[in-house]
Design an enzyme around this catalytic site. Structure first.
Site, mmCIF file in Angstrom:
data_model
loop_
_atom_site.group_PDB
_atom_site.id
_atom_site.type_symbol
_atom_site.label_atom_id
_atom_site.label_comp_id
_atom_site.label_asym_id
_atom_site.label_seq_id
_atom_site.Cartn_x
_atom_site.Cartn_y
_atom_site.Cartn_z
ATOM 1 N N LEU A 103 -7.619 1.630 3.198
ATOM 2 C CA LEU A 103 -6.959 2.926 3.003
ATOM 3 C C LEU A 103 -6.648 3.178 1.523
ATOM 4 C CD1 LEU A 103 -4.621 2.859 6.133
ATOM 5 C CD2 LEU A 103 -6.775 4.110 5.871
ATOM 6 N N HIS A 137 -4.031 -8.309 0.672
ATOM 7 C CA HIS A 137 -3.255 -7.248 0.004
ATOM 8 C C HIS A 137 -1.936 -7.786 -0.532
ATOM 9 C CE1 HIS A 137 -5.242 -3.392 0.244
ATOM 10 N NE2 HIS A 137 -5.437 -3.462 1.552
ATOM 11 N N HIS A 185 -7.651 -9.466 5.604
ATOM 12 C CA HIS A 185 -7.677 -8.319 4.670
ATOM 13 C C HIS A 185 -6.241 -7.962 4.246
ATOM 14 C CE1 HIS A 185 -9.339 -4.136 3.585
ATOM 15 N NE2 HIS A 185 -8.026 -3.946 3.577
ATOM 16 N N GLU A 186 -5.325 -7.929 5.219
ATOM 17 C CA GLU A 186 -3.938 -7.539 4.902
ATOM 18 C C GLU A 186 -3.211 -8.635 4.120
ATOM 19 O OE1 GLU A 186 -3.381 -4.537 5.250
ATOM 20 O OE2 GLU A 186 -4.961 -4.056 6.692
ATOM 21 N N GLN A 241 0.823 -1.224 0.000
ATOM 22 C CA GLN A 241 0.000 0.000 0.000
ATOM 23 C C GLN A 241 0.858 1.276 0.000
ATOM 24 O OE1 GLN A 241 -2.730 -1.659 3.235
ATOM 25 N NE2 GLN A 241 -4.141 -0.413 2.051
HETATM 26 O O1 K1U Z 1 -5.509 -2.402 4.817
HETATM 27 C C1 K1U Z 1 -6.052 -1.325 4.930
HETATM 28 O O2 K1U Z 1 -6.384 -0.687 3.953
HETATM 29 C C2 K1U Z 1 -6.330 -0.770 6.311
HETATM 30 C C3 K1U Z 1 -7.764 -1.000 6.756
HETATM 31 C C4 K1U Z 1 -7.809 -2.247 7.621
HETATM 32 C C5 K1U Z 1 -9.158 -2.863 7.806
HETATM 33 C C6 K1U Z 1 -10.204 -2.167 8.359
HETATM 34 C C7 K1U Z 1 -11.442 -2.773 8.553
HETATM 35 C C8 K1U Z 1 -11.616 -4.085 8.208
HETATM 36 C C9 K1U Z 1 -10.585 -4.774 7.632
HETATM 37 C C10 K1U Z 1 -9.348 -4.182 7.450
HETATM 38 C C11 K1U Z 1 -8.187 0.228 7.544
HETATM 39 O O3 K1U Z 1 -7.619 0.558 8.534
HETATM 40 S S1 K1U Z 1 -9.537 1.141 6.947
HETATM 41 C C12 K1U Z 1 -9.775 2.379 8.206
HETATM 42 C C13 K1U Z 1 -10.494 1.865 9.395
HETATM 43 O O4 K1U Z 1 -11.174 0.879 9.307
HETATM 44 C C14 K1U Z 1 -10.362 2.558 10.711
HETATM 45 C C15 K1U Z 1 -9.596 3.680 10.863
HETATM 46 C C16 K1U Z 1 -9.485 4.283 12.101
HETATM 47 C C17 K1U Z 1 -10.138 3.768 13.195
HETATM 48 C C18 K1U Z 1 -10.924 2.654 13.061
HETATM 49 C C19 K1U Z 1 -11.026 2.026 11.821
HETATM 50 ZN ZN ZN Z 2 -6.898 -2.493 2.574
#
Ligand code: K1U
Ligand code: ZN
Length: 238
Positions: free
Chosen positions: A162, A207, A203-204, A118
Protein backbone atom coordinates in the site's frame (compact mmCIF):
# COMPACT_ATOMS: atom_id res chain seq x y z
CA UNK A 1 -24.21 1.23 13.55
CA UNK A 2 -27.96 1.39 13.70
CA UNK A 3 -30.64 2.73 11.50
CA UNK A 4 -34.23 2.93 12.44
CA UNK A 5 -36.11 2.52 9.21
CA UNK A 6 -39.70 2.89 10.30
CA UNK A 7 -41.96 3.47 13.23
CA UNK A 8 -42.06 -0.12 14.31
CA UNK A 9 -38.97 -1.74 13.00
CA UNK A 10 -35.35 -1.36 13.98
CA UNK A 11 -32.74 -2.61 11.61
CA UNK A 12 -29.02 -3.12 11.85
CA UNK A 13 -27.13 -1.61 8.98
CA UNK A 14 -24.50 -3.66 7.29
CA UNK A 15 -21.95 -1.52 5.50
CA UNK A 16 -21.19 -2.86 2.07
CA UNK A 17 -18.34 -1.67 -0.10
CA UNK A 18 -17.99 -2.80 -3.69
CA UNK A 19 -14.96 -2.16 -5.78
CA UNK A 20 -12.59 -3.81 -8.22
CA UNK A 21 -9.48 -5.26 -6.62
CA UNK A 22 -6.66 -6.09 -9.02
CA UNK A 23 -9.18 -6.70 -11.75
CA UNK A 24 -11.36 -8.81 -9.46
CA UNK A 25 -14.71 -7.62 -8.30
CA UNK A 26 -14.54 -7.29 -4.55
CA UNK A 27 -17.21 -6.59 -2.01
CA UNK A 28 -16.41 -5.99 1.60
CA UNK A 29 -19.12 -6.27 4.16
CA UNK A 30 -18.08 -4.68 7.40
CA UNK A 31 -20.51 -6.09 9.85
CA UNK A 32 -17.95 -7.63 12.12
CA UNK A 33 -15.02 -6.01 13.79
CA UNK A 34 -12.35 -7.19 16.22
CA UNK A 35 -12.95 -4.24 18.44
CA UNK A 36 -16.53 -3.41 17.86
CA UNK A 37 -16.10 -0.60 15.39
CA UNK A 38 -16.06 -0.69 11.65
CA UNK A 39 -18.12 2.14 10.28
CA UNK A 40 -17.66 3.86 6.98
CA UNK A 41 -18.53 7.27 5.59
CA UNK A 42 -21.75 7.20 3.69
CA UNK A 43 -20.03 7.69 0.34
CA UNK A 44 -18.45 4.23 0.69
CA UNK A 45 -21.62 2.45 1.57
CA UNK A 46 -24.67 0.97 0.10
CA UNK A 47 -26.95 -0.31 2.75
CA UNK A 48 -28.22 -3.74 3.41
CA UNK A 49 -30.57 -3.99 6.29
CA UNK A 50 -31.34 -6.92 8.50
CA UNK A 51 -34.42 -6.84 10.59
CA UNK A 52 -33.29 -7.16 14.18
CA UNK A 53 -36.29 -6.79 16.37
CA UNK A 54 -39.51 -4.88 16.42
CA UNK A 55 -39.55 -1.75 18.50
CA UNK A 56 -41.74 1.27 18.61
CA UNK A 57 -39.40 3.97 17.48
CA UNK A 58 -39.06 6.75 15.01
CA UNK A 59 -35.44 7.23 15.88
CA UNK A 60 -32.98 8.14 13.13
CA UNK A 61 -29.46 7.50 14.32
CA UNK A 62 -26.41 8.93 12.52
CA UNK A 63 -25.05 6.55 9.90
CA UNK A 64 -21.38 7.10 10.61
CA UNK A 65 -19.36 6.51 13.73
CA UNK A 66 -17.39 9.43 15.16
CA UNK A 67 -14.77 6.93 16.25
CA UNK A 68 -13.84 6.03 12.71
CA UNK A 69 -10.39 7.18 11.62
CA UNK A 70 -8.96 6.45 8.22
CA UNK A 71 -5.37 7.65 8.02
CA UNK A 72 -3.24 8.57 5.02
CA UNK A 73 -0.87 5.77 4.10
CA UNK A 74 2.68 7.03 3.67
CA UNK A 75 4.22 6.27 0.32
CA UNK A 76 7.63 5.70 -1.19
CA UNK A 77 10.02 7.62 -1.02
CA UNK A 78 8.91 8.80 2.47
CA UNK A 79 11.93 8.23 4.74
CA UNK A 80 9.75 7.12 7.65
CA UNK A 81 9.26 3.81 5.82
CA UNK A 82 12.94 3.12 6.62
CA UNK A 83 12.56 3.52 10.40
CA UNK A 84 12.95 0.56 12.73
CA UNK A 85 9.76 0.65 14.80
CA UNK A 86 9.82 0.65 18.61
CA UNK A 87 8.45 -2.31 20.61
CA UNK A 88 5.09 -1.78 22.33
CA UNK A 89 5.75 -1.64 26.09
CA UNK A 90 2.15 -1.57 27.31
CA UNK A 91 -1.07 -2.46 25.51
CA UNK A 92 -3.24 0.46 26.54
CA UNK A 93 -6.14 2.43 25.05
CA UNK A 94 -3.72 4.23 22.74
CA UNK A 95 -2.62 0.92 21.18
CA UNK A 96 -6.23 -0.32 20.96
CA UNK A 97 -7.25 2.90 19.16
CA UNK A 98 -4.22 2.59 16.88
CA UNK A 99 -5.32 -0.94 15.93
CA UNK A 100 -8.89 0.26 15.24
CA UNK A 101 -7.59 3.06 13.04
CA UNK A 102 -5.30 0.63 11.23
CA UNK A 103 -8.24 -1.67 10.39
CA UNK A 104 -10.31 1.28 9.15
CA UNK A 105 -7.39 2.39 7.01
CA UNK A 106 -6.56 -1.08 5.66
CA UNK A 107 -10.17 -1.98 4.78
CA UNK A 108 -10.65 1.33 3.02
CA UNK A 109 -7.41 1.09 0.98
CA UNK A 110 -8.21 -1.84 0.39
CA UNK A 111 -5.43 -4.10 1.55
CA UNK A 112 -4.84 -7.37 3.33
CA UNK A 113 -2.20 -6.13 5.75
CA UNK A 114 -0.80 -3.01 7.34
CA UNK A 115 2.04 -2.05 9.68
CA UNK A 116 1.69 0.95 12.03
CA UNK A 117 4.61 2.76 10.36
CA UNK A 118 2.56 2.89 7.15
CA UNK A 119 0.31 5.42 8.89
CA UNK A 120 3.39 7.16 10.28
CA UNK A 121 3.60 5.57 13.73
CA UNK A 122 6.87 3.70 14.39
CA UNK A 123 5.40 1.07 16.76
CA UNK A 124 5.76 -2.68 16.28
CA UNK A 125 2.09 -3.29 15.48
CA UNK A 126 0.89 -5.32 12.49
CA UNK A 127 -2.58 -6.25 11.30
CA UNK A 128 -3.78 -8.68 8.62
CA UNK A 129 -7.08 -9.83 7.19
CA UNK A 130 -6.79 -12.43 4.46
CA UNK A 131 -10.47 -13.35 4.42
CA UNK A 132 -12.15 -13.61 1.04
CA UNK A 133 -15.76 -13.93 2.05
CA UNK A 134 -17.45 -10.58 2.16
CA UNK A 135 -19.35 -11.25 5.36
CA UNK A 136 -16.67 -13.16 7.19
CA UNK A 137 -13.78 -10.93 8.14
CA UNK A 138 -10.92 -12.50 10.03
CA UNK A 139 -8.97 -9.63 11.55
CA UNK A 140 -5.58 -10.60 12.99
CA UNK A 141 -3.44 -8.45 15.28
CA UNK A 142 0.26 -9.02 15.97
CA UNK A 143 2.03 -6.90 18.56
CA UNK A 144 5.84 -7.04 18.71
CA UNK A 145 5.92 -9.88 16.15
CA UNK A 146 9.24 -11.66 15.70
CA UNK A 147 10.27 -14.41 13.29
CA UNK A 148 11.82 -17.20 15.38
CA UNK A 149 12.33 -19.82 12.63
CA UNK A 150 12.29 -19.98 8.85
CA UNK A 151 12.02 -23.03 6.58
CA UNK A 152 14.72 -23.89 4.05
CA UNK A 153 11.93 -24.31 1.53
CA UNK A 154 11.08 -21.10 -0.35
CA UNK A 155 7.94 -19.87 -2.04
CA UNK A 156 7.24 -17.11 -4.55
CA UNK A 157 4.32 -14.72 -4.44
CA UNK A 158 3.48 -11.61 -6.44
CA UNK A 159 3.49 -9.00 -3.70
CA UNK A 160 2.02 -5.54 -3.55
CA UNK A 161 2.38 -2.78 -0.98
CA UNK A 162 0.00 0.00 0.00
CA UNK A 163 3.05 2.27 0.35
CA UNK A 164 4.13 1.49 -3.25
CA UNK A 165 0.73 1.59 -4.98
CA UNK A 166 0.02 -0.24 -8.22
CA UNK A 167 3.38 -2.00 -8.32
CA UNK A 168 3.47 -5.78 -8.05
CA UNK A 169 6.49 -8.09 -8.28
CA UNK A 170 7.24 -11.67 -7.45
CA UNK A 171 9.20 -12.05 -4.21
CA UNK A 172 10.83 -15.22 -2.90
CA UNK A 173 10.64 -15.81 0.84
CA UNK A 174 10.77 -18.77 3.26
CA UNK A 175 7.64 -20.86 2.64
CA UNK A 176 7.00 -21.39 6.37
CA UNK A 177 7.95 -19.30 9.39
CA UNK A 178 7.43 -19.41 13.13
CA UNK A 179 6.39 -16.10 14.61
CA UNK A 180 6.03 -15.06 18.23
CA UNK A 181 3.87 -12.11 19.13
CA UNK A 182 1.46 -10.64 21.67
CA UNK A 183 -2.28 -10.39 21.06
CA UNK A 184 -4.37 -7.36 22.05
CA UNK A 185 -4.81 -8.82 25.56
CA UNK A 186 -1.05 -9.01 25.98
CA UNK A 187 -1.08 -12.81 25.75
CA UNK A 188 2.06 -14.34 24.19
CA UNK A 189 1.75 -16.74 21.23
CA UNK A 190 4.13 -18.60 18.97
CA UNK A 191 2.72 -20.02 15.76
CA UNK A 192 3.94 -21.64 12.55
CA UNK A 193 2.39 -20.22 9.39
CA UNK A 194 2.59 -21.00 5.68
CA UNK A 195 1.10 -19.87 2.38
CA UNK A 196 -0.22 -16.33 1.96
CA UNK A 197 -0.27 -15.81 5.73
CA UNK A 198 3.49 -16.53 5.90
CA UNK A 199 4.14 -14.18 2.96
CA UNK A 200 2.09 -11.32 4.35
CA UNK A 201 3.37 -11.67 7.89
CA UNK A 202 6.96 -11.55 6.64
CA UNK A 203 6.10 -8.52 4.47
CA UNK A 204 4.61 -6.70 7.49
CA UNK A 205 7.44 -7.68 9.85
CA UNK A 206 9.82 -6.29 7.21
CA UNK A 207 7.89 -2.99 7.42
CA UNK A 208 8.45 -2.67 11.17
CA UNK A 209 12.16 -3.25 10.51
CA UNK A 210 12.28 -0.54 7.82
CA UNK A 211 12.45 -3.06 4.98
CA UNK A 212 10.27 -2.90 1.85
CA UNK A 213 9.44 -5.72 -0.55
CA UNK A 214 11.40 -3.95 -3.29
CA UNK A 215 14.53 -4.62 -1.18
CA UNK A 216 14.10 -8.29 -2.13
CA UNK A 217 14.29 -7.44 -5.85
CA UNK A 218 17.33 -6.76 -8.06
CA UNK A 219 19.17 -3.49 -7.53
CA UNK A 220 18.06 -2.36 -11.00
CA UNK A 221 14.34 -2.99 -10.39
CA UNK A 222 14.56 -1.35 -6.96
CA UNK A 223 16.28 1.79 -8.21
CA UNK A 224 13.86 2.12 -11.14
CA UNK A 225 10.82 1.97 -8.87
CA UNK A 226 12.35 4.38 -6.32
CA UNK A 227 13.14 6.82 -9.17
CA UNK A 228 9.59 6.55 -10.49
CA UNK A 229 8.01 7.27 -7.09
CA UNK A 230 10.51 10.07 -6.30
CA UNK A 231 9.67 11.77 -9.60
CA UNK A 232 5.94 11.42 -8.95
CA UNK A 233 6.30 12.88 -5.43
CA UNK A 234 8.28 15.87 -6.78
CA UNK A 235 5.57 16.51 -9.36
CA UNK A 236 2.94 16.62 -6.60
CA UNK A 237 5.09 19.03 -4.54
CA UNK A 238 5.66 21.40 -7.49
O1 K1U B 1 1.74 -4.01 3.83
C1 K1U B 1 1.09 -3.62 2.89
O2 K1U B 1 1.48 -2.70 2.20
C2 K1U B 1 -0.22 -4.29 2.55
C3 K1U B 1 -0.09 -5.30 1.42
C4 K1U B 1 0.08 -6.69 2.03
C5 K1U B 1 0.63 -7.73 1.11
C6 K1U B 1 0.00 -8.07 -0.06
C7 K1U B 1 0.52 -9.07 -0.88
C8 K1U B 1 1.65 -9.75 -0.50
C9 K1U B 1 2.29 -9.39 0.66
C10 K1U B 1 1.77 -8.41 1.48
C11 K1U B 1 -1.36 -5.22 0.60
O3 K1U B 1 -2.43 -5.44 1.07
S1 K1U B 1 -1.21 -4.77 -1.07
C12 K1U B 1 -2.87 -4.92 -1.69
C13 K1U B 1 -3.27 -6.32 -1.97
O4 K1U B 1 -2.42 -7.15 -2.15
C14 K1U B 1 -4.71 -6.70 -2.01
C15 K1U B 1 -5.71 -5.79 -1.80
C16 K1U B 1 -7.03 -6.19 -1.82
C17 K1U B 1 -7.37 -7.50 -2.06
C18 K1U B 1 -6.38 -8.43 -2.28
C19 K1U B 1 -5.04 -8.04 -2.24
ZN1 ZN C 1 3.76 -3.13 2.38
Amino acid sequence: MRFAGGVNEERTVIAVRSRRINGRAGTDVHNRSPIGMAAFPEKFLRYATVRKHRRLTALYAPLTSPAMAVHDIIKLPDKRLRLVSEPVKRIDDGIRKLVEDMFDTMYKAPGIGLAAIQIGLPKRVVILDLSKKEDDHKPLVFINPEVTWTSEEKSKYEEGCLSIPEYYEEVERPARVKVKYLDLDGKAHETEVKGLLATCLQHEIDHINGVLFIDHLSRLKRSLIIKKFTKAAKKVEA
